[in-house]
Write a protein that holds these residues in place. Structure first.
Motif, PDB file in Angstrom:
ATOM      1  N   LEU A  78       0.841  -1.210   0.000  1.00  0.00           N
ATOM      2  CA  LEU A  78       0.000   0.000   0.000  1.00  0.00           C
ATOM      3  C   LEU A  78       0.873   1.255   0.000  1.00  0.00           C
ATOM      4  O   LEU A  78       0.599   2.217  -0.727  1.00  0.00           O
ATOM      5  N   GLU A  79       1.930   1.226   0.783  1.00  0.00           N
ATOM      6  CA  GLU A  79       2.874   2.360   0.753  1.00  0.00           C
ATOM      7  C   GLU A  79       3.450   2.530  -0.648  1.00  0.00           C
ATOM      8  O   GLU A  79       3.562   3.643  -1.156  1.00  0.00           O
ATOM      9  N   GLY A  80       3.804   1.399  -1.258  1.00  0.00           N
ATOM     10  CA  GLY A  80       4.374   1.430  -2.612  1.00  0.00           C
ATOM     11  C   GLY A  80       3.397   2.076  -3.581  1.00  0.00           C
ATOM     12  O   GLY A  80       3.792   2.840  -4.466  1.00  0.00           O
ATOM     13  N   CYS A  81       2.104   1.787  -3.408  1.00  0.00           N
ATOM     14  CA  CYS A  81       1.083   2.375  -4.286  1.00  0.00           C
ATOM     15  C   CYS A  81       0.968   3.880  -4.034  1.00  0.00           C
ATOM     16  O   CYS A  81       0.784   4.663  -4.975  1.00  0.00           O
ATOM     17  N   LEU A  82       1.073   4.289  -2.778  1.00  0.00           N
ATOM     18  CA  LEU A  82       0.981   5.730  -2.472  1.00  0.00           C
ATOM     19  C   LEU A  82       2.168   6.462  -3.108  1.00  0.00           C
ATOM     20  O   LEU A  82       2.007   7.560  -3.665  1.00  0.00           O
ATOM     21  N   LEU A  83       3.334   5.836  -3.048  1.00  0.00           N
ATOM     22  CA  LEU A  83       4.511   6.448  -3.684  1.00  0.00           C
ATOM     23  C   LEU A  83       4.324   6.495  -5.208  1.00  0.00           C
ATOM     24  O   LEU A  83       4.688   7.481  -5.861  1.00  0.00           O
ATOM     25  N   ALA A  84       3.738   5.441  -5.751  1.00  0.00           N
ATOM     26  CA  ALA A  84       3.497   5.398  -7.198  1.00  0.00           C
ATOM     27  C   ALA A  84       2.537   6.521  -7.610  1.00  0.00           C
ATOM     28  O   ALA A  84       2.715   7.165  -8.645  1.00  0.00           O
ATOM     29  N   LEU A  85       1.531   6.766  -6.765  1.00  0.00           N
ATOM     30  CA  LEU A  85       0.583   7.840  -7.086  1.00  0.00           C
ATOM     31  C   LEU A  85       1.287   9.196  -7.078  1.00  0.00           C
ATOM     32  O   LEU A  85       0.995  10.069  -7.894  1.00  0.00           O
ATOM     33  N   GLY A 100       6.774   8.709   7.546  1.00  0.00           N
ATOM     34  CA  GLY A 100       6.950   9.197   8.914  1.00  0.00           C
ATOM     35  C   GLY A 100       6.085   8.483   9.935  1.00  0.00           C
ATOM     36  O   GLY A 100       5.774   9.048  10.987  1.00  0.00           O
ATOM     37  N   GLY A 101       5.649   7.268   9.616  1.00  0.00           N
ATOM     38  CA  GLY A 101       4.876   6.480  10.574  1.00  0.00           C
ATOM     39  C   GLY A 101       3.420   6.900  10.691  1.00  0.00           C
ATOM     40  O   GLY A 101       2.713   6.464  11.594  1.00  0.00           O
ATOM     41  N   ARG A 102       2.946   7.712   9.772  1.00  0.00           N
ATOM     42  CA  ARG A 102       1.525   8.116   9.843  1.00  0.00           C
ATOM     43  C   ARG A 102       0.633   6.945   9.422  1.00  0.00           C
ATOM     44  O   ARG A 102       0.994   6.164   8.541  1.00  0.00           O
ATOM     45  N   PRO A 103      -0.564   6.845  10.011  1.00  0.00           N
ATOM     46  CA  PRO A 103      -1.439   5.728   9.632  1.00  0.00           C
ATOM     47  C   PRO A 103      -1.830   5.819   8.152  1.00  0.00           C
ATOM     48  O   PRO A 103      -2.034   6.917   7.627  1.00  0.00           O
ATOM     49  N   LEU A 104      -1.935   4.661   7.536  1.00  0.00           N
ATOM     50  CA  LEU A 104      -2.217   4.628   6.095  1.00  0.00           C
ATOM     51  C   LEU A 104      -3.537   5.314   5.752  1.00  0.00           C
ATOM     52  O   LEU A 104      -3.640   6.012   4.744  1.00  0.00           O
ATOM     53  N   ALA A 105      -4.557   5.136   6.602  1.00  0.00           N
ATOM     54  CA  ALA A 105      -5.863   5.749   6.310  1.00  0.00           C
ATOM     55  C   ALA A 105      -5.734   7.271   6.253  1.00  0.00           C
ATOM     56  O   ALA A 105      -6.353   7.931   5.408  1.00  0.00           O
ATOM     57  N   GLU A 106      -4.929   7.816   7.161  1.00  0.00           N
ATOM     58  CA  GLU A 106      -4.750   9.269   7.204  1.00  0.00           C
ATOM     59  C   GLU A 106      -4.125   9.770   5.907  1.00  0.00           C
ATOM     60  O   GLU A 106      -4.517  10.813   5.385  1.00  0.00           O
ATOM     61  N   LEU A 107      -3.177   8.993   5.391  1.00  0.00           N
ATOM     62  CA  LEU A 107      -2.500   9.385   4.145  1.00  0.00           C
ATOM     63  C   LEU A 107      -3.477   9.364   2.969  1.00  0.00           C
ATOM     64  O   LEU A 107      -3.474  10.250   2.122  1.00  0.00           O
ATOM     65  N   LEU A 108      -4.332   8.331   2.954  1.00  0.00           N
ATOM     66  CA  LEU A 108      -5.330   8.246   1.883  1.00  0.00           C
ATOM     67  C   LEU A 108      -6.286   9.430   1.959  1.00  0.00           C
ATOM     68  O   LEU A 108      -6.632  10.049   0.941  1.00  0.00           O
ATOM     69  N   LEU A 109      -6.694   9.739   3.182  1.00  0.00           N
ATOM     70  CA  LEU A 109      -7.663  10.815   3.390  1.00  0.00           C
ATOM     71  C   LEU A 109      -7.062  12.177   3.027  1.00  0.00           C
ATOM     72  O   LEU A 109      -7.707  12.996   2.368  1.00  0.00           O
TER      73      LEU A 109
END
Ligand SMILES: Cc1ncc(COP(=O)(O)O)c(C=O)c1O
Length: 489
Positions: A218-225, A320-329
């Motif tokens: 999921l992190e990899g996908c966020l970086l890809a985005l 930075g250790g933030r929860p994944l949901a927060e990053l999506l939001l």
């Protein structure tokens, strides 16, 4: 029997339990429609969908839950879901036709997995979203759109081969999806085919129970985005695939005890627990246990929507250790999920009639032959160990003096390998010919995924059942439409 019975009692939710508490009715159904018989509970899938929706709500995330159709071919399940706001993930031409014909509008359908040209054409023609696996597939899709002058197709890029920051471990190797290290070249193609495809998101599906691997993906996908956006592309969805899992067993203690005893059997410190000394991937090397237990973790406290919750609340080391949901939001990304097994939790049972019960001459577990093939009850194929429930065939009151028995369950093929399970199964009483064995929770992959017509034996029929006016009603799976069942929407 020798020794204490090692039960693995199935976890039964109220709806499935209620059906199984109607043995007379289930006998009537199997008498009429044959054994084996698959019974699906379409209303349960809606309850499971609500669980996923609640998890989205808890994290204030928008997006879509796509039912992974491959997990069950049931028309009733699909049509019931079409009457909700769910989407569907289809992986073949037949599944796409089934989804369109069940009432899913194209904007609620996603095509994933390996695709042939016909599937790509129908997907493009009917304007569904395509989860693109490879650069070659992207080129094929773009060529189809251009040749047939179709509208731009929405695409998600399925990625794989994610690496965790600072760790050598990669996510599980997969032959599906484009390795994330080739993303730049893939995005070049997206730009080149901009007239034919519209990039709406990125995706992964990692077939594992490990939350760490999913966090990495999921992190990899966020970086890809981020990389997409740095090029001026505007995808806004992350698809986390399926694999949320099911808890099959009622009692974690039974599972612990069983696996410990199985280990003992492999090491020879207790009598065998399987047919033919099968070891489920374990081996004894001079008194030391080696190998890997090749079984589904049948007792899993965190599964389904709760597993999604755990993923979403997990800290993302690369951010930075933030929860994944927060990053999506934060980025207003839509969350897509494709649960198959988890959406079908508690949605069905498979019934098989006992044909013969024989005591072997050399003692040991009873040999019980069923009117079903191993492929009809594919729990073993998926490594799921769980006891069937005996539904007595006669109306005689339960014999309170009944003793537990150990049995081996055989299928109806003349193949040594046609075992319903290789495990020695413990039942609270001796089954008799005419009894039904009910295998609970088979709707996810264990009903029709492996179905064959071996030896010209019929493929099991499937019925849909629902509650109406306090009674259970049924119809053939193909006859079920949500409109005909007392106003279910
Ligand atoms: C792309 C994709 N999505 C979703 C699923 C569903 O997985 P599960 O049934 O474990 O949720 C699969 C299963 O193979 C898959 O390949």
């Amino acid at each position: 029997m020798g020794g204490q019975p090692l039960y693995l009692a199935p976890r039964l939710g109220p709806r499935l339990r209620s059906v199984l508490e109607s043995p007379g009715w289930l006998h009537t159904l199997t008498d009429a429609l044959g054994s084996p018989l698959h019974v699906v509970l379409p209303d349960q899938v809606v309850e499971n969908l609500d669980g996923f929706r609640t998890s989205y709500g808890r994290h204030q995330l928008s997006g879509q839950v796509f039912f992974a159709h491959k997990a069950n071919r049931s028309s009733a399940v699909l049509r019931r879901l079409a009457a909700t706001d769910a989407g569907v993930d289809v992986a073949s031409l037949g599944e796409l036709q089934h989804a369109l014909g069940s009432g899913f509008a194209p904007d609620r359908i996603m095509v994933t997995g390996p695709k042939n040209l016909e599937l790509l054409w129908l997907a493009a023609r009917s304007a569904v979203t395509v989860g693109v696996d490879t650069p070659e597939e992207l080129a094929q899709l773009a060529a189809l759109v251009r040749t047939y002058k179709l509208a731009r197709v929405r695409v998600l890029l399925r990625l794989s081969g994610f690496a965790a920051t600072g760790v050598r471990v990669l996510s599980r190797r997969s032959r599906f999806g484009t390795p994330v290290r080739e993303l730049a070249a893939l995005l070049d193609l997206i730009e080149r085919y901009g007239d034919a495809v519209d990039l709406t998101g990125v995706a992964y599906h990692v077939d594992t129970t490990s939350i760490t691997e999913k966090v990495t993906a999921l992190e990899g996908c966020l970086l890809a985005l981020e990389e997409c956006r740095s090029r001026g592309l505007r995808p806004r969805a992350v698809d986390v695939g399926g694999g949320f899992g099911v808890n099959y067993l009622a009692d974690g203690g039974q599972w612990e005890r069983y696996t410990t005893e199985l280990t003992g059997a492999v090491l020879g410190t207790r009598p065998p627990l399987t047919w033919g000394g099968h070891r489920y991937g374990l081996r004894n090397e001079n008194g030391t246990l080696r190998g890997t237990l090749g079984l589904y973790p049948a007792h899993r406290p965190v599964t389904g929507a709760r597993y999604l919750d755990e993923l979403l609340t997990h800290p993302a080391p690369s951010f930075g250790g933030r929860p994944l949901a927060e990053l999506l939001l934060d980025c207003l990304y839509d969350l897509y999920a494709e649960p198959g097994r988890a959406l079908l939790d508690q949605c069905g049972t498979t019934l098989a009639k006992v044909l013969e019960v024989r005591a072997p001459r050399d003692g040991g577990p009873l040999l019980v032959r069923l009117a079903a093939k191993a492929d009809d009850v594919a729990l073993e194929e998926h490594g799921v160990l769980m006891d069937p429930i005996v539904l007595p065939g006669n109306a005689a009151p339960c014999d309170t003096r009944a003793e537990p028995v150990a049995v081996h369950l055989f299928g109806s093929l003349c193949l040594e390998t046609d075992l319903i399970t290789r495990r020695t199964v413990f039942l609270p009483r001796r089954p008799e010919p005419g009894d039904l064995l009910a295998f609970a929770n088979t709707a996810g992959y264990c009903m029709d995924f492996h179905a064959t017509r071996a030896q010209d034996q019929p493929v099991a029929r499937k019925v849909a059942v629902w509650q109406e006016g306090g009674a259970w009603r049924w119809c053939l799976d193909d006859e079920y439409w949500p409109i005909s069942v007392g106003g279910a929407q």
